[in-house]
Enzyme design. Sequence first.
Site, mmCIF file in Angstrom:
data_model
loop_
_atom_site.group_PDB
_atom_site.id
_atom_site.type_symbol
_atom_site.label_atom_id
_atom_site.label_comp_id
_atom_site.label_asym_id
_atom_site.label_seq_id
_atom_site.Cartn_x
_atom_site.Cartn_y
_atom_site.Cartn_z
ATOM 1 N N LEU A 20 -38.141 92.854 -26.440
ATOM 2 C CA LEU A 20 -38.119 92.369 -25.056
ATOM 3 C C LEU A 20 -37.902 93.534 -24.092
ATOM 4 O O LEU A 20 -38.507 93.598 -23.023
ATOM 5 C CB LEU A 20 -37.025 91.306 -24.883
ATOM 6 C CG LEU A 20 -36.931 90.664 -23.503
ATOM 7 C CD1 LEU A 20 -38.237 90.002 -23.102
ATOM 8 C CD2 LEU A 20 -35.804 89.623 -23.467
ATOM 9 N N LYS A 125 -19.317 90.629 -15.336
ATOM 10 C CA LYS A 125 -19.205 90.305 -16.760
ATOM 11 C C LYS A 125 -19.106 88.814 -17.016
ATOM 12 O O LYS A 125 -18.407 88.096 -16.316
ATOM 13 C CB LYS A 125 -17.990 91.002 -17.361
ATOM 14 C CG LYS A 125 -18.307 92.436 -17.609
ATOM 15 C CD LYS A 125 -17.207 93.164 -18.310
ATOM 16 C CE LYS A 125 -17.530 94.636 -18.265
ATOM 17 N NZ LYS A 125 -17.823 95.198 -19.567
ATOM 18 N N ARG A 527 -31.110 96.341 -20.777
ATOM 19 C CA ARG A 527 -30.142 97.303 -21.316
ATOM 20 C C ARG A 527 -29.341 96.716 -22.476
ATOM 21 O O ARG A 527 -28.862 95.601 -22.393
ATOM 22 C CB ARG A 527 -29.154 97.731 -20.238
ATOM 23 C CG ARG A 527 -29.746 98.479 -19.105
ATOM 24 C CD ARG A 527 -30.214 99.862 -19.543
ATOM 25 N NE ARG A 527 -30.552 100.630 -18.351
ATOM 26 C CZ ARG A 527 -29.724 101.476 -17.762
ATOM 27 N NH1 ARG A 527 -28.535 101.694 -18.270
ATOM 28 N NH2 ARG A 527 -30.081 102.116 -16.669
ATOM 29 N N ASP A 611 -9.319 108.675 -20.574
ATOM 30 C CA ASP A 611 -10.046 107.645 -19.817
ATOM 31 C C ASP A 611 -9.758 106.252 -20.350
ATOM 32 O O ASP A 611 -9.836 106.012 -21.554
ATOM 33 C CB ASP A 611 -11.567 107.878 -19.943
ATOM 34 C CG ASP A 611 -12.029 109.118 -19.193
ATOM 35 O OD1 ASP A 611 -11.444 109.419 -18.145
ATOM 36 O OD2 ASP A 611 -12.971 109.775 -19.673
ATOM 37 N N GLU A 617 -10.744 94.982 -18.784
ATOM 38 C CA GLU A 617 -11.640 93.967 -19.353
ATOM 39 C C GLU A 617 -11.138 93.393 -20.674
ATOM 40 O O GLU A 617 -11.692 92.410 -21.163
ATOM 41 C CB GLU A 617 -13.066 94.497 -19.483
ATOM 42 C CG GLU A 617 -13.247 95.668 -20.390
ATOM 43 C CD GLU A 617 -14.635 96.285 -20.228
ATOM 44 O OE1 GLU A 617 -15.340 96.378 -21.224
ATOM 45 O OE2 GLU A 617 -15.017 96.677 -19.096
ATOM 46 N N CYS A 655 -12.371 102.535 -13.582
ATOM 47 C CA CYS A 655 -13.443 102.300 -12.610
ATOM 48 C C CYS A 655 -14.036 100.907 -12.753
ATOM 49 O O CYS A 655 -13.878 100.263 -13.784
ATOM 50 C CB CYS A 655 -14.535 103.346 -12.784
ATOM 51 S SG CYS A 655 -15.125 103.513 -14.471
ATOM 52 N N HIS A 706 -22.970 105.914 -8.402
ATOM 53 C CA HIS A 706 -24.112 105.093 -8.817
ATOM 54 C C HIS A 706 -25.231 105.089 -7.797
ATOM 55 O O HIS A 706 -26.308 104.599 -8.063
ATOM 56 C CB HIS A 706 -23.656 103.659 -9.094
ATOM 57 C CG HIS A 706 -23.008 103.526 -10.430
ATOM 58 N ND1 HIS A 706 -21.646 103.604 -10.592
ATOM 59 C CD2 HIS A 706 -23.519 103.353 -11.659
ATOM 60 C CE1 HIS A 706 -21.358 103.484 -11.875
ATOM 61 N NE2 HIS A 706 -22.472 103.327 -12.546
HETATM 62 N N1 GLN Z 1 -15.072 110.950 -18.551
HETATM 63 C C1 GLN Z 1 -16.118 109.972 -18.484
HETATM 64 C C2 GLN Z 1 -17.301 110.546 -17.705
HETATM 65 O O1 GLN Z 1 -17.080 111.257 -16.784
HETATM 66 C C3 GLN Z 1 -15.666 108.688 -17.850
HETATM 67 C C4 GLN Z 1 -16.736 107.635 -17.874
HETATM 68 C C5 GLN Z 1 -16.307 106.253 -17.423
HETATM 69 O O2 GLN Z 1 -15.386 106.069 -16.703
HETATM 70 N N2 GLN Z 1 -16.994 105.239 -17.856
HETATM 71 O O3 GLN Z 1 -18.434 110.283 -18.003
HETATM 72 ZN ZN ZN Z 2 -15.526 105.772 -14.541
#
Ligand code: GLN
Ligand code: ZN
Length: 765
Positions: A20, A125, A527, A611, A617, A655, A706
């Site tokens: 798909l 989500k 995706r 991170d 989530e 994030c 983004h």
């Molecule tokens: N250290 C990761 C990056 O800069 C963090 C990515 C994320 O927060 N999803 O790609």
């Molecule tokens: Zn991030």
Amino acid sequence: MQSIHTHTLGFPRIGARRELKTALEAYWRGDTDVNTLEEAGRTLRARHWALQAQAGLDLVTVGDFAFYDQVANHIQLFGCEPARFGFDGTEPALTRYFAMARGDREHDAACCGGQHSVHALDMTKWFDTNYHYLVPEFSAATDFTLCASRLLAEVAEAQALGHAVKAALIGPLTFLWLGKAKEAGVDRLDLLERLLPAYSQLLTQLKEAGVEWVQIDEPILGLDLPPEWRNAFEPCYWQLNQSGARVMLATYFSPLEENLSLACRLPVAGLHVDGVRARQELVNVCDWLPVPKVLSIGIVDGRNIWRTDLDQALSVLRPLLERRNGQLWLAPSCSLLHVPFSVADETALDPELASWLAFATEKLDELATLKTALRGDDADVALATARAAIASRARSSRVHSDEVAQAVAALPADADRRHAPFAQRQAVQRARLRLPDFPTTTIGSFPQTAAIRAARAALKSGSIAAQEYEVAMRAEIAHAVGRQEALGLDVLVHGEAERNDMVEYFGEQLDGFAFTRFGWVQSYGSRCVKPPIIFGDVARPRAMTVGWTTHAQSLSHKPVKGMLTGPVTILQWSFVRDDQPRSLTALQIALAMRHEVADLQQAGIGIIQIDEPALREGLPLRRGRWDEYLNWATRAFRVTAGVADDATQIHTHMCYAEFNDILPQIAALDADVITIETSRSDMELLDGFGKFSYPNEIGPGVYDIHSPRVPGVDEMERLLRKAAQVIPAKHLWVNPDCGLKTRGWKETEVALTNMVAAAHRMRAQ
Ligand code: GLN
Ligand code: ZN
């Protein structure tokens, strides 16, 4: 009279080889036309129904297919597309559909460079899964008109292939709940009255089309519902009941708790419950659901990839079958959308490990075996195979490591605590690092260029040796460090060139993880993600990042941040073993990452970022379970970080989630610095941090990575000033919202130049 049926709530539509995805992307590029795309859809549906029929399911499920997203399908099904996608009224439905999903790109390119482009629906989500749906938009003017031609055509397709059909729909209350009101004062629930006639009409049409059952999904029955939403269920389903269609109300992902008796008394012909996550409720459902109604038990885990212990399942099902006078339906707990297609494709996987797994196709076979066994027919061979696999997994030394168990047991009680409180650490770190006010940094990754990806592909295919790859990556790191020096950033990163994915990179080096070749799961649209499988005790055989990080540090006098993925995010983005609590697996990962922190520190790295973008989530759907999760999740992070000396500065990063309702727990991580995405909300997120008086340092993202749009110095300065109103200036860092791996170098350099300039202006004040 015994009557045992099997069905599935949904099947992965992306295809065994992501057919798909291929078809969609070719169509979007303009390489193929709409007929080719429709044909690809028909082929996949036919194939997936055939698999269901072969596995002996009594009904195939129609309506789970979508070119992009099942919620978007419902937006068109009920004719409630936001007006901006109406264009001039002549566009085909599919054109409007993809505009809802992706924005109107043709308009973007052709005329105003995107200025007046039609922006896509938001994505968010689907409950606690990693699947993202398109968020319906409702306003006071929203009207609903049934547009069922696509769904009815799919029903006819399945019937023409000789299948008995169950149509699957998202229920009206869940549909409204998942949407968002576009205007203040609009209550989504008020729209129910307008929406219900369209549902009733649809049920009538499905019945007339010869559909035997209609599955209506109301997973919100597993949430903490406001009373007005709960009260809406009975009148709603009384009204739908008038259509005379046989409705199977489907609930999943969460126990029903206070909604259990409500669900049992709704005027529907059947009720599906999640037999994995709500197992403790099965006996009550069994007793409370009036007997002429059909009980469907989601006995096979639709959210995970482990083979079902069929003996155990039978021992759960047998007494229930008796209580239901021999009438029972069996199903996966939820749609199989959330698991990969088939284990049979994983020929490269270790056979013993493969024998422990069941993906979508195998789960259908498990249902068949359970049905056969419950009926008293001969299922001995299949049961014996399953039994052997369960036994081999339970005793395998690859799963259970005494060393890991001992290491976890030996963790001191204060392993999750830094030595000194934050204020003291801050002083020591300031003396060591000598950073200016408003220090500038990035989140870790720099652009993953074509050359980087080519080198990684060449290494995987064996066309270059590890040595050559290493040389190439070291050059990329040197390049990233050089550019950061030139930009004048204060705290550098090595750029993550060597990482394909922030979880996969660590999983590949840790014990206890396995990777599939085709284990794709749809994330949104075309995706997919391929989550690692955590099958055994997790341990770190050797350092994973120290070589790259020290190489980067050797090239600069400025501090280079070590870059790690936190234990909760690694857990959250993997398929996790189900034979021990998630909390224990998280702790094992935490311990492995703790060793990495120790090694980086030992190698002289003064700043280490851990991170945790997925911390939020992992929250359970029910608030009542939040504390338990947050306790072990935040402890796992602190165990990773707790080995850091006072002089080592620990950063974390989060994030793209709503953080305000877990601020105390974020603070409890006790990271010295948190960098966090905020620019899209114009720093609104920081209000919460300000009100809560977040105790440690914060780097609120000053630009949205983004978007290809590069904000100017003024704009970033304005955001920083806004941040400085709620956060003490001494605690502020300056950084983008997230990693830069999806961006190009050119825009990255312009953006970071502006960002550094904005920081200089702040310092000048
Ligand atoms: N250290 C990761 C990056 O800069 C963090 C990515 C994320 O927060 N999803 O790609
Ligand atoms: Zn991030």
